[in-house]
Design a protein around this motif. Structure first.
Motif, mmCIF file in Angstrom:
data_model
loop_
_atom_site.group_PDB
_atom_site.id
_atom_site.type_symbol
_atom_site.label_atom_id
_atom_site.label_comp_id
_atom_site.label_asym_id
_atom_site.label_seq_id
_atom_site.Cartn_x
_atom_site.Cartn_y
_atom_site.Cartn_z
ATOM 1 N N ASN A 342 6.788 -12.278 1.938
ATOM 2 C CA ASN A 342 6.773 -10.687 2.040
ATOM 3 C C ASN A 342 5.228 -10.251 1.882
ATOM 4 O O ASN A 342 4.689 -9.571 2.655
ATOM 5 C CB ASN A 342 7.788 -10.277 1.131
ATOM 6 C CG ASN A 342 7.782 -8.539 1.368
ATOM 7 O OD1 ASN A 342 6.818 -7.890 1.181
ATOM 8 N ND2 ASN A 342 9.175 -7.933 1.371
ATOM 9 N N ASN A 346 2.762 -8.552 4.354
ATOM 10 C CA ASN A 346 2.030 -7.318 4.287
ATOM 11 C C ASN A 346 0.431 -7.399 4.494
ATOM 12 O O ASN A 346 0.042 -6.557 5.137
ATOM 13 C CB ASN A 346 2.531 -6.707 2.841
ATOM 14 C CG ASN A 346 3.775 -5.955 2.931
ATOM 15 O OD1 ASN A 346 4.443 -5.783 4.087
ATOM 16 N ND2 ASN A 346 4.193 -5.615 1.566
ATOM 17 N N VAL A 376 -6.638 -2.523 4.711
ATOM 18 C CA VAL A 376 -7.121 -1.138 4.595
ATOM 19 C C VAL A 376 -7.240 -0.781 3.196
ATOM 20 O O VAL A 376 -7.564 0.309 2.677
ATOM 21 C CB VAL A 376 -6.096 -0.226 5.251
ATOM 22 C CG1 VAL A 376 -6.177 -0.650 7.064
ATOM 23 C CG2 VAL A 376 -4.647 -0.558 5.021
ATOM 24 N N GLY A 377 -6.481 -1.333 2.364
ATOM 25 C CA GLY A 377 -6.557 -1.128 0.710
ATOM 26 C C GLY A 377 -5.527 0.144 0.578
ATOM 27 O O GLY A 377 -4.961 0.655 1.369
ATOM 28 N N TYR A 391 8.957 4.022 0.237
ATOM 29 C CA TYR A 391 7.752 4.840 0.362
ATOM 30 C C TYR A 391 6.895 4.050 1.224
ATOM 31 O O TYR A 391 6.728 2.703 1.035
ATOM 32 C CB TYR A 391 7.058 4.857 -1.011
ATOM 33 C CG TYR A 391 5.813 5.545 -0.996
ATOM 34 C CD1 TYR A 391 5.826 7.009 -0.874
ATOM 35 C CD2 TYR A 391 4.519 5.008 -0.932
ATOM 36 C CE1 TYR A 391 4.580 7.775 -0.667
ATOM 37 C CE2 TYR A 391 3.436 5.543 -0.747
ATOM 38 C CZ TYR A 391 3.520 6.818 -0.527
ATOM 39 O OH TYR A 391 2.143 7.739 -0.527
ATOM 40 N N VAL A 393 2.711 4.258 2.777
ATOM 41 C CA VAL A 393 1.428 5.241 2.730
ATOM 42 C C VAL A 393 1.335 5.655 4.157
ATOM 43 O O VAL A 393 1.436 4.877 5.174
ATOM 44 C CB VAL A 393 0.122 4.174 2.345
ATOM 45 C CG1 VAL A 393 -1.002 5.127 2.328
ATOM 46 C CG2 VAL A 393 0.534 3.804 0.989
ATOM 47 N N GLY A 403 7.677 -0.939 9.651
ATOM 48 C CA GLY A 403 8.323 -1.539 8.395
ATOM 49 C C GLY A 403 9.365 -0.595 7.998
ATOM 50 O O GLY A 403 9.465 0.558 8.455
ATOM 51 N N THR A 404 9.874 -0.911 6.699
ATOM 52 C CA THR A 404 10.974 -0.232 6.342
ATOM 53 C C THR A 404 10.554 0.552 5.007
ATOM 54 O O THR A 404 11.269 1.303 4.423
ATOM 55 C CB THR A 404 12.123 -1.024 5.969
ATOM 56 O OG1 THR A 404 11.846 -2.115 5.327
ATOM 57 C CG2 THR A 404 12.760 -1.719 7.394
ATOM 58 N N GLY A 405 9.564 0.012 4.283
ATOM 59 C CA GLY A 405 9.428 0.523 2.943
ATOM 60 C C GLY A 405 10.308 -0.029 2.126
ATOM 61 O O GLY A 405 10.246 0.380 0.933
ATOM 62 N N LEU A 406 10.874 -1.226 2.260
ATOM 63 C CA LEU A 406 11.677 -1.530 1.112
ATOM 64 C C LEU A 406 11.264 -3.133 0.807
ATOM 65 O O LEU A 406 11.788 -3.706 -0.015
ATOM 66 C CB LEU A 406 13.118 -2.027 1.922
ATOM 67 C CG LEU A 406 13.961 -0.741 2.081
ATOM 68 C CD1 LEU A 406 15.307 -0.979 2.890
ATOM 69 C CD2 LEU A 406 14.197 0.083 0.996
ATOM 70 N N GLY A 407 10.283 -3.645 1.409
ATOM 71 C CA GLY A 407 9.751 -4.875 1.325
ATOM 72 C C GLY A 407 9.318 -5.182 -0.337
ATOM 73 O O GLY A 407 9.808 -5.974 -0.977
ATOM 74 N N PRO A 409 9.549 -3.076 -3.045
ATOM 75 C CA PRO A 409 10.553 -2.932 -4.021
ATOM 76 C C PRO A 409 11.390 -4.082 -4.430
ATOM 77 O O PRO A 409 11.899 -4.558 -5.274
ATOM 78 C CB PRO A 409 11.477 -1.588 -3.950
ATOM 79 C CG PRO A 409 10.724 -1.170 -2.455
ATOM 80 C CD PRO A 409 9.543 -1.865 -2.147
ATOM 81 N N SER A 432 -6.640 -5.353 -0.599
ATOM 82 C CA SER A 432 -5.777 -5.526 -1.822
ATOM 83 C C SER A 432 -5.534 -6.863 -2.248
ATOM 84 O O SER A 432 -5.677 -7.925 -1.589
ATOM 85 C CB SER A 432 -4.331 -4.921 -1.289
ATOM 86 O OG SER A 432 -4.731 -3.944 -0.579
ATOM 87 N N PHE A 434 -2.521 -8.587 -4.297
ATOM 88 C CA PHE A 434 -1.028 -8.616 -5.124
ATOM 89 C C PHE A 434 -0.964 -9.732 -6.007
ATOM 90 O O PHE A 434 -1.209 -11.091 -5.396
ATOM 91 C CB PHE A 434 0.140 -8.509 -3.965
ATOM 92 C CG PHE A 434 0.001 -7.290 -3.575
ATOM 93 C CD1 PHE A 434 1.089 -6.252 -3.865
ATOM 94 C CD2 PHE A 434 -0.444 -6.840 -2.401
ATOM 95 C CE1 PHE A 434 1.175 -4.997 -3.244
ATOM 96 C CE2 PHE A 434 -0.615 -5.563 -1.782
ATOM 97 C CZ PHE A 434 0.314 -4.636 -2.349
#
Ligand code: ADP
Length: 447
Positions: A342, A346, A376-377, A391, A393, A403-407, A409, A432, A434
């Motif tokens: 994941n 991203n 992009v940061g 969520y 950006v 995307g779904t904004g669920l990856g 979380p 970024s 992670f």
């Protein structure tokens, strides 16, 4: 003792003179007015007793010496006539010190009173005082009587003033006590009220959090059920669309082909969303139990290198650095690979040029696995929001991917299940990182 003055008393009337002289000596050495009167009174009481025939035969004569010894004024009375001690009055607090010696022919009474330090008498002062006293002529008994009356009056006046002061102080004290009691009552009332409020607030808070828990569980159940129910029909739509587009089916017009492609695309997006929702709902409901085993990170890394490479476009380099040996971690291989995949996805999705790099290093009892991109940061204030469900950006990914904004979380949920933490550091425009921190011994307490 440095002697200052000598007197001889023969009759009771001489006592008046003795009294007057005592006051003069006391004043001369610096005693305060009240102390002068006290000393003079003490001496006159002793004198009076000596010359009356109450309780026994009176003394025939007495010699009085005034003198200074250190910081005290001394008065010595030598009475001719033995056995006077029993007749002497108690002088209370008129003098600091009083001794009586009964001899075979005389009785000696010694009294002393402290001289204030401020008087600071030296030998010269004493000589001068002695000379001054010698020069003072004794006054008549009448004068002394008048003076004595005056002193009595002023002593009375002072006592009255003291009594008034005392009464006033008592009244003030009583008032203060009333005030303190009132304040205390008010404060304890307020405290009780506040306590009641706090207790009520806690009860409400408990109720709210119970409601919140119930709502969250209901949401998870709903998501799990709905996504599960949706999966079959959406999969069917995709399959049917593929059939329509199949070479073996009747050929479609250009317009129809475009529409079928749209249906397939939309159904694909929907399936992804449904799958992500199902994953997240499962992770949240606690139905996912990690299958703990000793996982070789090098193996996980090389598998990911193979599967994710296909996503990397020409402008972005995918670098997966092999961890140093031994690279064993107690974890769930499938869940861990899911998280890292994941993060790599991203990284590639949000990086137009440069690289996406994954590496691992030991940090004490933990493994730190980092996925760093040059994309992009993310602005600092959104670092926590991107871990919220749905969520994203604002603005599209540079690669155009959706995307779904669920990856994230979901990934964070899984890392927590594995006993670790997922965090981000990032700067807009610079890329970024992670970081997955996991205990090398696993989060199941089996290490
Ligand atoms: P999505 O399906 O949108 O990728 P995620 O939960 O994985 O959902 O990510 C949430 C949001 O966080 C993304 O929409 C994106 O805005 C931001 N994001 C995630 N990873 C990165 C990254 N490597 N670089 C920049 N932004 C990122």
């Amino acid at each position: 003792m440095t002697r200052l003055l000598h007197l001889v008393l023969r009759t009771e009337s001489d006592v008046f003179v003795a009294r007057q002289r005592a006051r003069e000596v006391a004043a001369a050495v610096g005693l305060e007015r009240q102390d002068q009167v006290r000393l003079a009174t003490a001496l006159s009481e002793v004198g009076r007793t000596l010359f009356t025939d109450r309780d026994g035969p009176p003394a025939t004569a007495a010699e009085v010496w005034f003198g200074v010894d250190g910081a005290t004024l001394q008065v010595e009375v030598v009475a001719v006539g033995p056995g006077q001690a029993v007749r002497l009055p108690t002088l209370g607090r008129l003098v600091d010190d009083l001794t009586v010696q009964d001899g075979p022919t005389t009785t000696v009474v010694r009294m002393s009173r402290r001289i204030p330090v401020s008087a600071g008498l030296n030998a010269e002062d004493l000589d001068r005082i002695r000379a001054d006293l010698a020069a003072l002529a004794p006054r008549t008994p009448l004068d002394e009587m008048a003076e004595q009356n005056e002193q009595l009056l002023s002593a009375l006046e002072e006592t009255r003033a003291h009594r008034d002061d005392l009464a006033r102080l008592n009244a003030e004290l009583e008032e203060t006590n009333h005030g303190v009691m009132a304040l205390y009552t008010q404060l304890s009332g307020e405290l009780e009220e506040t306590n009641r409020g706090v207790v009520a607030l806690y009860a409400e808070l408990d109720e709210r959090s119970a409601q919140l828990r119930a709502a969250s569980e209901a949401k998870t159940r709903f998501l799990a059920n709905v996504s599960h129910e949706l999966r079959a029909p959406v999969t069917a739509v995709i399959g049917l669309a593929r059939l329509l587009d199949d070479a073996e089916s009747d050929p479609l017009t250009e317009q129809q082909a475009r529409e079928v492609a749209l249906i397939r695309g939309s159904a694909g997006d929907l399936l992804r969303l449904v799958n992500d929702l199902l994953d997240l709902a499962k992770a949240e409901s606690g139905t996912i139990q990690p299958d703990w085993s000793d996982v070789d990170l090098r193996l996980v890394f090389s598998q990911l290198r193979g599967t994710v490479r296909a996503m990397a476009t020409g402008a972005v380099e995918l670098v997966v650095v092999d961890p140093e040996q031994p690279a064993t971690i107690r974890s769930d291989e499938v869940l861990l690979a899911q998280v890292l995949r994941n993060l790599l996805h991203n990284g590639l999705k949000f990086t137009a040029a440069g690289s996406v790099r994954m590496s691992a290093a030991r940090d004490g009892d933990d493994w730190l696995i980092q996925v760093t991109d040059t994309g992009v940061g993310i602005a600092e204030e959104l670092h926590e929001r991107i871990f919220e469900e749905f969520y994203q950006v604002p603005g599209r990914a540079p690669t155009g991917a959706t995307g779904t904004g669920l990856g994230l979380p979901y990934a964070r949920r899984l890392v927590t299940l594995l006993g670790g933490a997922l965090t981000v550091t990032s700067e807009p425009g610079a890329g970024s990182t992670f970081t997955v921190r996991l205990p090398a011994g696993g989060g199941d307490g089996a290490s």
